[in-house]
Scaffold this active site. Structure first.
Site, PDB file in Angstrom:
ATOM      1  N   CYS A 272      23.044 -20.923  62.305  1.00  0.00           N
ATOM      2  CA  CYS A 272      22.026 -19.984  62.805  1.00  0.00           C
ATOM      3  C   CYS A 272      21.586 -20.560  64.142  1.00  0.00           C
ATOM      4  O   CYS A 272      22.419 -20.719  65.029  1.00  0.00           O
ATOM      5  CB  CYS A 272      20.880 -19.824  61.805  1.00  0.00           C
ATOM      6  SG  CYS A 272      20.236 -21.344  61.108  1.00  0.00           S
TER       7      CYS A 272
ATOM      8  N   ILE B  54      19.644 -24.882  59.611  1.00  0.00           N
ATOM      9  CA  ILE B  54      19.083 -25.317  58.336  1.00  0.00           C
ATOM     10  C   ILE B  54      18.429 -24.180  57.543  1.00  0.00           C
ATOM     11  O   ILE B  54      18.500 -24.165  56.326  1.00  0.00           O
ATOM     12  CB  ILE B  54      18.062 -26.469  58.518  1.00  0.00           C
ATOM     13  CG1 ILE B  54      16.917 -26.053  59.449  1.00  0.00           C
ATOM     14  CG2 ILE B  54      18.751 -27.723  59.030  1.00  0.00           C
ATOM     15  CD1 ILE B  54      15.836 -27.120  59.593  1.00  0.00           C
TER      16      ILE B  54
END
EC number: 3.1.3.48
Length: 407
Positions: free
Chosen positions: A338, A342
């Site tokens: 992303c 995380i």
């Protein structure tokens, strides 16, 4: 191109559906989770500044007492602030940052146990009925989420000179034992082996099923594709837009069919584009300077904004099905990213792993999945809202396996 309107129960070559007809479920109540004894331990404590696991000498003063105050909801987005040098540093010092359920019989605080032992042993198996019940229990999910140690590494323990220039966020670092190490380009540039990425092992096996990494930066584009080539990756899952109020990820691949871009010794060419409702699949050809070529599928999921969770779980489950259906028997780990690598990354891996458990065993252990992920990369799944979303997505998948008509 025509946007695909396929549902999860349509005929598709997906390993998630292959054994669906043989899965049987039984109703039950939410079982008690496996937790460690509530005893202070001087060997391991959570770092007050970075919420990291480390071995230190005994110090009773380092154990922060519970704050006597009313239970408060943690401000949304606290864990995703990214506008400063301490952007994603997660501190548990303040009592307002944790939901303390003082009247709960299972009220235990991870500060009083060995965090690494907790992450290795935590378990809470759920049947589909128990999964549904738990996904609706906000207080239980909050308490359980905040008990899981974050396991962020200490920056002082890194011995790679200049690694900070390759980290998108200063406080998000790869855990050393599972860090992906690239081949050194030359003896004079040891920094060329560094990339902010970790291998994420399969919960039931020791092999690395995924690589969780940050969104590539302008100065790490070559590193990203060198990693994809070196690890023989056949799939990349991207769960972020390039810009969400500010840059979240640099553009690291060509966009249109027929376009090519070269990164280090690897040329990326877009062969085809297939748009779906919530994501787009690009089939890429990677050609090394030595003449060898490989295929790679790039899945770009854009329906999940940062700091939020999707309103519905269907889109993510369709992405999971599409990626899992790709035959990658002879290939390496799936690369997932992303922005920081995380939060949304952790949710995707947790949902995929949970779907596989439901399919094979008829039950799922979300607590164990998240704890094991954090052993390999600290902070995986950033907020309790994301933790709840994982439970909701898996609850939907369990209903689909049971033959329910889920809209």
């Amino acid at each position: 191109m025509k946007v695909a309107q396929q549902s999860l129960d349509e005929d598709r070559p997906s390993s998630l559906k292959f054994l669906a007809a043989s899965v049987a479920f039984q109703n039950s109540t939410v079982p008690a989770c496996t937790r460690l004894p509530y005893t202070p331990d001087p060997d391991y404590i959570l770092n007050e500044e970075e919420d990291s696991c480390d071995v230190i000498k005994e110090s009773k003063d380092n154990v922060a007492p519970l704050v006597k105050q009313r239970t408060r909801m943690k401000p949304r987005g606290l864990l995703e602030r990214r506008g400063s040098n301490v952007a994603l540093t997660i501190s548990l010092r303040s009592g307002t940052n944790i939901i303390h359920l003082r009247n709960s019989p299972t009220n235990t605080n991870p500060r009083h146990r060995k965090p690494l032992t907790y992450l290795r042993q935590a378990s809470c198996e759920l049947t589909p009925a128990a999964l549904h019940t738990k996904s609706c229990d906000t207080l239980q999910l909050q308490q359980e989420f905040w008990e899981i140690p974050m396991n962020h590494p200490f920056e002082k323990n890194f011995n790679v000179a200049g690694h900070g220039t390759k980290n998108r966020y200063r406080s998000i670092l790869p855990n050393e034992h599972s860090r992906v190490k690239l081949p050194v380009v030359n003896d004079n540039d040891p920094l060329s082996s560094y990339i902010n990425a970790n291998y994420i092992r399969n919960v039931t096996r020791s092999n690395a099923a995924y690589i969780a990494t940050q969104g590539p930066m302008g100065n790490t584009l070559d590193d990203f594709w060198r990693m994809a080539w070196h690890e023989a990756a056949a799939s990349v899952v991207m769960i972020t837009k390039l810009k969400e109020r500010k840059e979240k990820c640099s553009q690291y691949l060509p966009m249109a069919v027929g376009e090519s871009s070269t990164y280090d010794d690897i040329t990326i060419t877009v062969e085809s584009i297939q748009p779906f409702e919530h994501f787009t699949v690009r089939k890429l050809t990677l050609t090394h300077v030595n003449g060898e070529s490989r295929e790679l599928n790039h899945y770009w999921y854009t329906s999940w904004m940062d700091h939020e969770t999707p309103e519905k779980t269907r889109g993510l489950l369709e992405l999971v099905q599409e990626v899992t259906g790709w035959d990658r028997t002879q290939h390496g780990p799936i690369i997932v990213h992303c922005s920081a690598g995380i939060g949304r990354t952790g949710c995707y891996i947790a949902v995929t792993t949970g779907c596989q458990q439901l399919l094979q065993f008829g039950k799922v252990d979300v607590l164990k999945i998240v704890s094991r992920m954090r052993l390999d990369r600290g902070g995986m799944i950033q907020t309790w809202e994301q933790y709840q979303f994982v439970h909701q997505a898996l609850g939907r998948y369990a209903r689909i396996l049971a033959g329910e008509n889920v809209t």
